[in-house]
Design a protein around this motif. Sequence first.
Motif, PDB file in Angstrom:
ATOM      1  N   THR A  70     -35.944 -52.361  70.050  1.00  0.00           N
ATOM      2  CA  THR A  70     -36.501 -51.067  69.643  1.00  0.00           C
ATOM      3  C   THR A  70     -37.968 -51.168  69.263  1.00  0.00           C
ATOM      4  O   THR A  70     -38.525 -50.231  68.678  1.00  0.00           O
ATOM      5  N   GLY A  71     -38.602 -52.294  69.607  1.00  0.00           N
ATOM      6  CA  GLY A  71     -39.992 -52.466  69.214  1.00  0.00           C
ATOM      7  C   GLY A  71     -40.950 -52.715  70.357  1.00  0.00           C
ATOM      8  O   GLY A  71     -42.129 -53.011  70.117  1.00  0.00           O
ATOM      9  N   ASP A  72     -40.482 -52.617  71.616  1.00  0.00           N
ATOM     10  CA  ASP A  72     -41.380 -52.883  72.738  1.00  0.00           C
ATOM     11  C   ASP A  72     -42.129 -51.592  73.125  1.00  0.00           C
ATOM     12  O   ASP A  72     -41.852 -50.511  72.602  1.00  0.00           O
ATOM     13  N   PRO A  73     -43.100 -51.684  74.034  1.00  0.00           N
ATOM     14  CA  PRO A  73     -43.905 -50.513  74.406  1.00  0.00           C
ATOM     15  C   PRO A  73     -43.092 -49.353  74.962  1.00  0.00           C
ATOM     16  O   PRO A  73     -43.434 -48.181  74.737  1.00  0.00           O
ATOM     17  N   VAL A  74     -42.011 -49.656  75.714  1.00  0.00           N
ATOM     18  CA  VAL A  74     -41.196 -48.571  76.272  1.00  0.00           C
ATOM     19  C   VAL A  74     -40.602 -47.725  75.158  1.00  0.00           C
ATOM     20  O   VAL A  74     -40.618 -46.488  75.205  1.00  0.00           O
ATOM     21  N   ASP A  86     -38.219 -38.376  67.267  1.00  0.00           N
ATOM     22  CA  ASP A  86     -37.759 -38.521  65.886  1.00  0.00           C
ATOM     23  C   ASP A  86     -36.487 -39.365  65.813  1.00  0.00           C
ATOM     24  O   ASP A  86     -36.320 -40.192  64.915  1.00  0.00           O
ATOM     25  N   ASN A  87     -35.589 -39.165  66.777  1.00  0.00           N
ATOM     26  CA  ASN A  87     -34.343 -39.918  66.781  1.00  0.00           C
ATOM     27  C   ASN A  87     -34.581 -41.384  67.120  1.00  0.00           C
ATOM     28  O   ASN A  87     -33.989 -42.281  66.521  1.00  0.00           O
ATOM     29  N   LEU A  88     -35.473 -41.625  68.081  1.00  0.00           N
ATOM     30  CA  LEU A  88     -35.810 -43.009  68.419  1.00  0.00           C
ATOM     31  C   LEU A  88     -36.463 -43.715  67.237  1.00  0.00           C
ATOM     32  O   LEU A  88     -36.204 -44.895  66.970  1.00  0.00           O
ATOM     33  N   THR A  89     -37.322 -42.997  66.528  1.00  0.00           N
ATOM     34  CA  THR A  89     -37.976 -43.584  65.349  1.00  0.00           C
ATOM     35  C   THR A  89     -36.942 -43.932  64.283  1.00  0.00           C
ATOM     36  O   THR A  89     -37.020 -44.993  63.645  1.00  0.00           O
ATOM     37  N   ALA A  90     -35.956 -43.057  64.085  1.00  0.00           N
ATOM     38  CA  ALA A  90     -34.925 -43.322  63.086  1.00  0.00           C
ATOM     39  C   ALA A  90     -34.096 -44.552  63.463  1.00  0.00           C
ATOM     40  O   ALA A  90     -33.785 -45.395  62.609  1.00  0.00           O
ATOM     41  N   GLN A 152     -37.860 -42.710  53.415  1.00  0.00           N
ATOM     42  CA  GLN A 152     -39.002 -41.969  53.953  1.00  0.00           C
ATOM     43  C   GLN A 152     -38.732 -41.405  55.347  1.00  0.00           C
ATOM     44  O   GLN A 152     -39.542 -40.645  55.871  1.00  0.00           O
ATOM     45  N   VAL A 153     -37.610 -41.779  55.960  1.00  0.00           N
ATOM     46  CA  VAL A 153     -37.298 -41.296  57.310  1.00  0.00           C
ATOM     47  C   VAL A 153     -36.834 -39.843  57.230  1.00  0.00           C
ATOM     48  O   VAL A 153     -35.815 -39.552  56.596  1.00  0.00           O
ATOM     49  N   PRO A 154     -37.549 -38.877  57.838  1.00  0.00           N
ATOM     50  CA  PRO A 154     -37.098 -37.481  57.821  1.00  0.00           C
ATOM     51  C   PRO A 154     -35.795 -37.340  58.601  1.00  0.00           C
ATOM     52  O   PRO A 154     -35.641 -37.905  59.684  1.00  0.00           O
ATOM     53  N   THR A 155     -34.865 -36.578  58.061  1.00  0.00           N
ATOM     54  CA  THR A 155     -33.560 -36.425  58.716  1.00  0.00           C
ATOM     55  C   THR A 155     -33.288 -34.999  59.185  1.00  0.00           C
ATOM     56  O   THR A 155     -32.298 -34.757  59.872  1.00  0.00           O
ATOM     57  N   GLY A 156     -34.158 -34.057  58.808  1.00  0.00           N
ATOM     58  CA  GLY A 156     -33.874 -32.651  59.094  1.00  0.00           C
ATOM     59  C   GLY A 156     -33.702 -32.335  60.558  1.00  0.00           C
ATOM     60  O   GLY A 156     -32.873 -31.487  60.929  1.00  0.00           O
ATOM     61  N   ASP A 157     -34.476 -32.987  61.472  1.00  0.00           N
ATOM     62  CA  ASP A 157     -34.426 -32.660  62.896  1.00  0.00           C
ATOM     63  C   ASP A 157     -33.656 -33.686  63.732  1.00  0.00           C
ATOM     64  O   ASP A 157     -33.705 -33.643  64.960  1.00  0.00           O
ATOM     65  N   LEU A 158     -32.958 -34.599  63.085  1.00  0.00           N
ATOM     66  CA  LEU A 158     -32.231 -35.620  63.834  1.00  0.00           C
ATOM     67  C   LEU A 158     -30.904 -35.069  64.345  1.00  0.00           C
ATOM     68  O   LEU A 158     -30.301 -34.167  63.746  1.00  0.00           O
ATOM     69  N   VAL A 159     -30.440 -35.629  65.472  1.00  0.00           N
ATOM     70  CA  VAL A 159     -29.096 -35.276  65.933  1.00  0.00           C
ATOM     71  C   VAL A 159     -28.089 -35.799  64.919  1.00  0.00           C
ATOM     72  O   VAL A 159     -28.368 -36.730  64.148  1.00  0.00           O
ATOM     73  N   THR A 160     -26.923 -35.217  64.918  1.00  0.00           N
ATOM     74  CA  THR A 160     -25.941 -35.470  63.865  1.00  0.00           C
ATOM     75  C   THR A 160     -25.614 -36.955  63.718  1.00  0.00           C
ATOM     76  O   THR A 160     -25.575 -37.491  62.607  1.00  0.00           O
ATOM     77  N   GLN A 161     -25.408 -37.639  64.860  1.00  0.00           N
ATOM     78  CA  GLN A 161     -24.985 -39.036  64.778  1.00  0.00           C
ATOM     79  C   GLN A 161     -26.044 -39.923  64.130  1.00  0.00           C
ATOM     80  O   GLN A 161     -25.734 -40.787  63.306  1.00  0.00           O
ATOM     81  N   VAL A 162     -27.305 -39.709  64.496  1.00  0.00           N
ATOM     82  CA  VAL A 162     -28.370 -40.535  63.917  1.00  0.00           C
ATOM     83  C   VAL A 162     -28.578 -40.172  62.457  1.00  0.00           C
ATOM     84  O   VAL A 162     -28.756 -41.052  61.593  1.00  0.00           O
ATOM     85  N   ARG A 163     -28.557 -38.862  62.148  1.00  0.00           N
ATOM     86  CA  ARG A 163     -28.723 -38.463  60.745  1.00  0.00           C
ATOM     87  C   ARG A 163     -27.617 -39.058  59.875  1.00  0.00           C
ATOM     88  O   ARG A 163     -27.871 -39.576  58.783  1.00  0.00           O
TER      89      ARG A 163
END
Length: 570
Positions: A70-74, A86-90, A152-163
């Motif tokens: 989860t840390g490469d350029p792609v 936002d979901n990828l960041t979470a 600090q990770v915002p959760t308001g706009d995440l899909v249910t599974q990631v939130r």
Amino acid sequence: MLLTGLVVVSVLLSAGGWVAFRGWQARAHLVNAAGLARELSAQVLDGDVARAQRTLAALQEQAAAARGETGDPVWWVGQQTPYAGDNLTAVRQISVAVDDLARLAFPTLLRVDLASLVPKQGKLDLARLRAVSAEVSAADQAVRRTADRLRQVPTGDLVTQVRDAVVALRTELDQLGELTSAADRGARLLPPLLGADGPRTYLLVSQNPAELRATGGMFGAYAVLRAEGGGIRLVKQGSSSDLRFFDPPLKVGADAKRLWGDLPGIYPADVNLTPDFPAAAALYRDMVRRRTGTTVDGVLAVDPVVLSYLLGVVGPVNVPDGPSLAAATAVRTLLSDSYRDLDTKDQDEFFSRSASGVFDTLFTKTADPRALLTVFTRSINERRILFWSVRSEEQRALAGSRLAGQLPEKDTVPTVGVFLNDGSGAKLGYYLRFSATVTVGECHPDGRRELRLRVTVHSNAPKSGLSKSVTGLALAGDKYTARTFVSVHTPTGGAVLTGRLDGRDTAMGSGTHGRRQVAVANVETRPGQTRTLDVTVLTGQTGAGTAELVHTPTVTPWTTQVVNAPSCEQ
């Protein structure tokens, strides 16, 4: 179990193909890490260090791989896209959190010998304890840094599974943080508390939940303990009845005086009508000093339920001139049978001998350190072990922990307190059962939130056959009716809106506790009866969708529930 919430991430990463190859790889590594974390937790608790080391190595490998995927350029490019980013960041933050724990926290916790935190052959090895203090502190800091970043990770706009995965991991990190913080405080504070820098003297107070008080029960028997070089010995014993009463009364804090008058400063059994244990302990310490000339460095409070937990580890204990105590029967023996078989003076002496006998056995008998740590952790979490130190620097270190026995001055989560006091001089608390539900309610225009509290009180008391020392003062001709003052403390800055008893408006006393409003209801419960108290309070902060409940520990555990809701901003 630690990190089990990570498994739900697999649902998202395996659905829709939106992260494709990297997502599948990250998913596999995170699921493997979650399984390994479960194994590691079990192995640490079982003391299987060799297997735990191998499991840790595998966990570190999987966690590092998830972080790498989860840390490469792609992945970074994907994080810049609307919504999906936002979901990828979470998911990235979850991977980083797992890797940080695997590298920075778990290895240290695994190196620490749990046996160094409990007594052996009557003494605690203070040098060994101080040697591990720095490592425990480093692990605690790593856990807390990780938890802070995840918050600090915002959760308001995440899909249910990631939130849900983020929220689950936050919860588990908070639980882990409580353990590491407690271990850190213990490693730092226990050496001086146990006389590493000079002898210390303490009061060991037995709280009696058969006669309820806000912190747990009436202060009955006490023992004076001497700590030196890691060892503890009993110096002398006494009871609250020996201290008689004080006229003129000792000084009582303004908030407590508005609610309870001078009672806490007059009667030793009433010092803890307030749920502020440091204030109660300081009053009791002063009372003992004035009556006996003994000046102590702190006050440690326990109850018979703690003794029953300890007996489950150290085995039965013989009490001089009394029945033996066993884990399964100790609470009944101390809080029911003793009132049937002993007069008031003998009851206090029996309580004192019982507490001293259990702790003497604890400090002289070799016991499983992990089992003892589990007992202490459970007892502290249930607020059955409380401690106050006269030294301000030690008390500051305890602030915020359940061991301190205080409501926080400022809530991080809206917190409702429910505290109980017997109102009839009876010992009917043994027969009372309590439950409480907090439901997060409506949002107000100013952003604050209603919280609806429901407390039920049920009495299992018989209708006849109890001694006068149990029934106390007769109530409306029925001496088997239990009178309980139920004090409801709002969140900081909050307000009490309504109060109803069994569906009808009820009069309630009012006061304050710091920045909290307090409402006190008189709940009288006949044998076999269930009473229901409903109180609506208003939070003092923006309308969070969560709440916490703090309550007086009783003979049997409460049934509690918090019903959360979306925040007012959503």
